[in-house]
Structures are given as structure tokens and as C-alpha cells.
Design an enzyme around this catalytic site. Structure first.
Site, PDB file in Angstrom:
ATOM      1  N   ASP A  16      85.705  -9.132  61.667  1.00 50.37           N
ATOM      2  CA  ASP A  16      84.597  -8.170  61.721  1.00 50.37           C
ATOM      3  C   ASP A  16      85.115  -6.756  61.958  1.00 50.37           C
ATOM      4  O   ASP A  16      86.150  -6.563  62.599  1.00 50.37           O
ATOM      5  CB  ASP A  16      83.632  -8.582  62.850  1.00 50.37           C
ATOM      6  CG  ASP A  16      82.282  -7.890  62.720  1.00 50.37           C
ATOM      7  OD1 ASP A  16      82.008  -7.281  61.669  1.00 50.37           O
ATOM      8  OD2 ASP A  16      81.494  -7.965  63.677  1.00 50.37           O
ATOM      9  N   GLY A  19      83.730  -2.312  58.010  1.00 48.62           N
ATOM     10  CA  GLY A  19      82.872  -1.172  57.700  1.00 48.62           C
ATOM     11  C   GLY A  19      83.098  -0.027  58.674  1.00 48.62           C
ATOM     12  O   GLY A  19      83.261   1.134  58.265  1.00 48.62           O
ATOM     13  N   ARG A  29      82.728   1.563  52.816  1.00 49.35           N
ATOM     14  CA  ARG A  29      82.912   0.257  53.440  1.00 49.35           C
ATOM     15  C   ARG A  29      83.927  -0.594  52.665  1.00 49.35           C
ATOM     16  O   ARG A  29      84.687  -1.354  53.245  1.00 49.35           O
ATOM     17  CB  ARG A  29      81.576  -0.466  53.515  1.00 49.35           C
ATOM     18  CG  ARG A  29      80.497   0.299  54.288  1.00 49.35           C
ATOM     19  CD  ARG A  29      79.176  -0.447  54.249  1.00 49.35           C
ATOM     20  NE  ARG A  29      79.366  -1.819  54.661  1.00 49.35           N
ATOM     21  CZ  ARG A  29      79.490  -2.212  55.925  1.00 49.35           C
ATOM     22  NH1 ARG A  29      79.380  -1.337  56.898  1.00 49.35           N
ATOM     23  NH2 ARG A  29      79.696  -3.473  56.211  1.00 49.35           N
ATOM     24  N   ASN A  64      75.520 -12.291  54.119  1.00 53.82           N
ATOM     25  CA  ASN A  64      76.146 -11.122  53.481  1.00 53.82           C
ATOM     26  C   ASN A  64      75.593 -10.836  52.083  1.00 53.82           C
ATOM     27  O   ASN A  64      75.753  -9.736  51.551  1.00 53.82           O
ATOM     28  CB  ASN A  64      77.676 -11.276  53.391  1.00 53.82           C
ATOM     29  CG  ASN A  64      78.386 -11.085  54.718  1.00 53.82           C
ATOM     30  OD1 ASN A  64      79.461 -11.626  54.945  1.00 53.82           O
ATOM     31  ND2 ASN A  64      77.799 -10.292  55.624  1.00 53.82           N
ATOM     32  N   TRP A  65      74.905 -11.829  51.477  1.00 56.48           N
ATOM     33  CA  TRP A  65      74.283 -11.578  50.168  1.00 56.48           C
ATOM     34  C   TRP A  65      73.242 -10.470  50.261  1.00 56.48           C
ATOM     35  O   TRP A  65      72.887  -9.851  49.243  1.00 56.48           O
ATOM     36  CB  TRP A  65      73.615 -12.843  49.617  1.00 56.48           C
ATOM     37  CG  TRP A  65      74.555 -13.928  49.222  1.00 56.48           C
ATOM     38  CD1 TRP A  65      74.690 -15.147  49.818  1.00 56.48           C
ATOM     39  CD2 TRP A  65      75.506 -13.921  48.139  1.00 56.48           C
ATOM     40  NE1 TRP A  65      75.655 -15.894  49.181  1.00 56.48           N
ATOM     41  CE2 TRP A  65      76.174 -15.165  48.145  1.00 56.48           C
ATOM     42  CE3 TRP A  65      75.858 -12.974  47.160  1.00 56.48           C
ATOM     43  CZ2 TRP A  65      77.163 -15.492  47.224  1.00 56.48           C
ATOM     44  CZ3 TRP A  65      76.858 -13.303  46.244  1.00 56.48           C
ATOM     45  CH2 TRP A  65      77.491 -14.542  46.282  1.00 56.48           C
TER      46      TRP A  65
HETATM   47  C1  FPP Z   1      83.108  -7.899  58.170  1.00 58.71           C
HETATM   48  O1  FPP Z   1      83.192  -6.522  58.377  1.00 58.71           O
HETATM   49  C2  FPP Z   1      83.913  -8.334  57.029  1.00 58.71           C
HETATM   50  C3  FPP Z   1      83.413  -8.893  55.889  1.00 58.71           C
HETATM   51  C4  FPP Z   1      81.978  -9.133  55.687  1.00 58.71           C
HETATM   52  C5  FPP Z   1      84.297  -9.252  54.759  1.00 58.71           C
HETATM   53  C6  FPP Z   1      85.649  -9.787  55.081  1.00 58.71           C
HETATM   54  C7  FPP Z   1      86.505  -9.730  53.889  1.00 58.71           C
HETATM   55  C8  FPP Z   1      87.816  -9.394  53.867  1.00 58.71           C
HETATM   56  C9  FPP Z   1      88.609  -9.118  55.069  1.00 58.71           C
HETATM   57  C10 FPP Z   1      88.550  -9.235  52.570  1.00 58.71           C
HETATM   58  C11 FPP Z   1      88.660 -10.411  51.681  1.00 58.71           C
HETATM   59  C12 FPP Z   1      89.150 -11.647  52.312  1.00 58.71           C
HETATM   60  C13 FPP Z   1      90.062 -12.493  51.798  1.00 58.71           C
HETATM   61  C14 FPP Z   1      90.241 -13.811  52.446  1.00 58.71           C
HETATM   62  C15 FPP Z   1      90.913 -12.180  50.639  1.00 58.71           C
HETATM   63  P1  FPP Z   1      81.861  -5.672  58.296  1.00 58.71           P
HETATM   64  O2  FPP Z   1      81.742  -5.168  56.884  1.00 58.71           O
HETATM   65  O3  FPP Z   1      80.718  -6.459  58.781  1.00 58.71           O
HETATM   66  O4  FPP Z   1      82.199  -4.480  59.262  1.00 58.71           O
HETATM   67  P2  FPP Z   1      81.154  -3.667  60.182  1.00 58.71           P
HETATM   68  O5  FPP Z   1      80.581  -4.653  61.154  1.00 58.71           O
HETATM   69  O6  FPP Z   1      82.021  -2.645  60.839  1.00 58.71           O
HETATM   70  O7  FPP Z   1      80.138  -3.090  59.262  1.00 58.71           O
END
Ligand code: FPP
Length: 243
Positions: A16, A19, A29, A64-65
């Protein structure tokens, strides 16, 4: 110091903070997700090196969708590019790739490369890397409930054959042991619909670091913290000590 004799067999990670990491740098992001891949590589490498057998990464939740289309598309594209790029390395390092989640709901390009990588690495046995994609624990549990209910309805099993073991056999994770350690980054102290059944006795480790900043040393820190805890599984300290 990390005790090499007491490495968790299975570590699960809620990655996490991508973003926020990007926002701190005035970037989009998606820039955060791209940099998250660096941390993914570090965690996979380090886990294999120290003898972790299963590493589960929460890469995309069912929820997440609901993110903006451009972000969903960028994440799906990033998965395609990353998996393509890493297949050879997974094979060289004898790592098996697996997936949990609603694979059918993924865009066909993402699903295709994913299934190819799973097939190509299926005989590797040093470590299993499990990506949770379009995954949510409530979804997984409901799928299990529905398929068990069907079997009862069709008289394939009777309702008193519905045990914990049978239920676990119907989860996406039926081939893997439960994680001993769950790590979540970015200062959020939540489980967010991840492996609810499987973490019944897991140790939870939360860190304020954002996912793209996580490196091997941070994984070692989490494991050392895990090793400093006493896992009692409902027993008393005395029972554990005399065992
Ligand atoms: C959460 O951060 C992260 C995700 C929803 C996506 C995770 C994906 C990756 C690390 C890249 C691809 C993975 C692989 C296995 C190749 P957030 O966007 O919720 O961050 P925030 O809470 O700060 O908004």
C-alpha cells in the site's frame, strides 16, 4: 539478528501507498505503481534467498476495479509488461508463479500472459510467488460456500461432511499453507478484505513506509519482529515452553 532457522514459510503482503508516494513527488499515481515494481522485485528476490517458500502479494483487489479507468488500465498493462519481463528470471531462480482471485474478470491480455507464466513456471519448486489479482477474501469465501452448497444439493456430500478442512479445500489457497506473517505498508492498520480465513493466527506487521520505498532490509526487519513474538495459538506461555 535474523534467525535463519525460523523463517516464516509463507509471507503475505498488502502493498500500500503507491499513490501517496507518487503524490509526494508531484507525479501521477501510475508513477507510484511503476516504482512499486522495484519493491516487488526486492521482496521476491530476498524471500527466495532466505528460504521463504510462499510469498503472496496483494496486487489488485476486487474493490480496485472502482478506480478511474486510466489507473485500472495502467495497472493491467503494468502487470503484462512486468510478467513478460520477469518470466525468464522466475525460471532461472526456480520460482513458481501462481494466482488467486477472479482470473476470469481480468482483461484477456493480462489473463493470457499470466496463464502463460503460470504454465511455464509450474515445475519450479524453490519458492511459490502468488499474485492476488481481482481478489477479495469475501468473494473467495462466497465462491467456496456456493460450490459446497452445490455439492450438498447434488448429494455429492452430506452437510455433516462440511468441516474446516473441506472448506479450506474449496478456497483459492487450498494448495498453500496459511501465512505466518502478514505485512502491510503505508501506515494503514487494516486487513482490507485480504485472506480473512487464512490469517486467523498470522502475526500482523504494520510499517509506515510506503510500498515503493520497501527494500530487502525492510523485509528482514519485519521477519525479525515476527521472530521476537511468541506464537501461542490459544495456548498458555507455559504450555508453549514445555512443548
Ligand atoms: C496500493 O497503493 C497498490 C496497488 C493498488 C497496486 C499494487 C501494484 C503494484 C505494486 C505493481 C504491480 C505488481 C506486480 C506484482 C507486478 P495505492 O494506490 O492504494 O496507494 P495510496 O493508498 O497511497 O493511494
Amino acid at each position: 539478528m535474523m534467525n535463519k532457522e525460523n523463517i516464516p514459510k509463507h509471507i503475505a503482503v498488502i502493498m500500500d501507498g503507491n499513490g501517496r508516494w507518487a503524490k509526494q513527488r508531484g507525479k501521477s499515481r501510475v508513477f507510484g505503481h511503476k516504482n512499486g515494481v522495484v519493491a516487488v522485485n526486492d521482496f521476491v528476490e530476498c524471500s527466495a534467498e532466505i528460504g521463504v517458500k510462499y510469498l503472496t502479494l496483494y496486487a489488485f483487489s476486487s474493490e480496485n476495479w472502482n478506480r478511474p479507468d486510466y489507473e485500472v488500465n495502467a495497472l493491467m498493462q503494468l502487470l503484462v509488461v512486468t510478467i513478460k519481463k520477469e518470466i525468464d528470471k522466475l525460471n532461472k531462480n526456480n520460482i513458481r508463479l501462481q494466482v488467486i482471485g477472479d482470473v476470469e474478470s481480468l482483461p484477456s491480455k493480462t489473463r493470457k500472459i499470466l496463464l502463460e507464466a503460470i504454465k511455464s513456471t509450474e515445475n519450479n519448486d524453490r519458492m511459490t510467488l502468488i499474485l492476488a489479482l481481482s481478489y477479495s477474501s469475501k468473494w473467495e469465501i462466497m465462491e467456496a460456500v456456493k460450490s459446497i452448497a452445490k455439492k450438498v444439493e447434488n448429494n455429492e456430500i452430506s452437510s455433516d461432511q462440511v468441516t474446516e478442512e473441506l472448506f479450506e479445500q474449496h478456497l483459492n489457497t487450498s494448495d498453500y499453507p496459511d501465512p505466518e506473517l502478514l505485512i502491510r505498508t503505508s501506515g494503514e492498520n487494516r486487513i482490507s478484505n485480504f485472506l480473512l480465513w487464512q490469517i486467523a493466527y498470522s502475526e500482523l506487521y504494520f510499517t509506515d513506509k510506503l510500498w515503493p520505498d520497501m527494500r530487502k532490509a525492510d523485509l528482514i526487519d519485519a521477519i525479525e519482529d515476527y521472530q521476537s513474538r511468541e506464537r501461542r495459538f490459544g495456548k498458555t506461555s507455559e504450555q508453549i515452553e514445555s512443548a
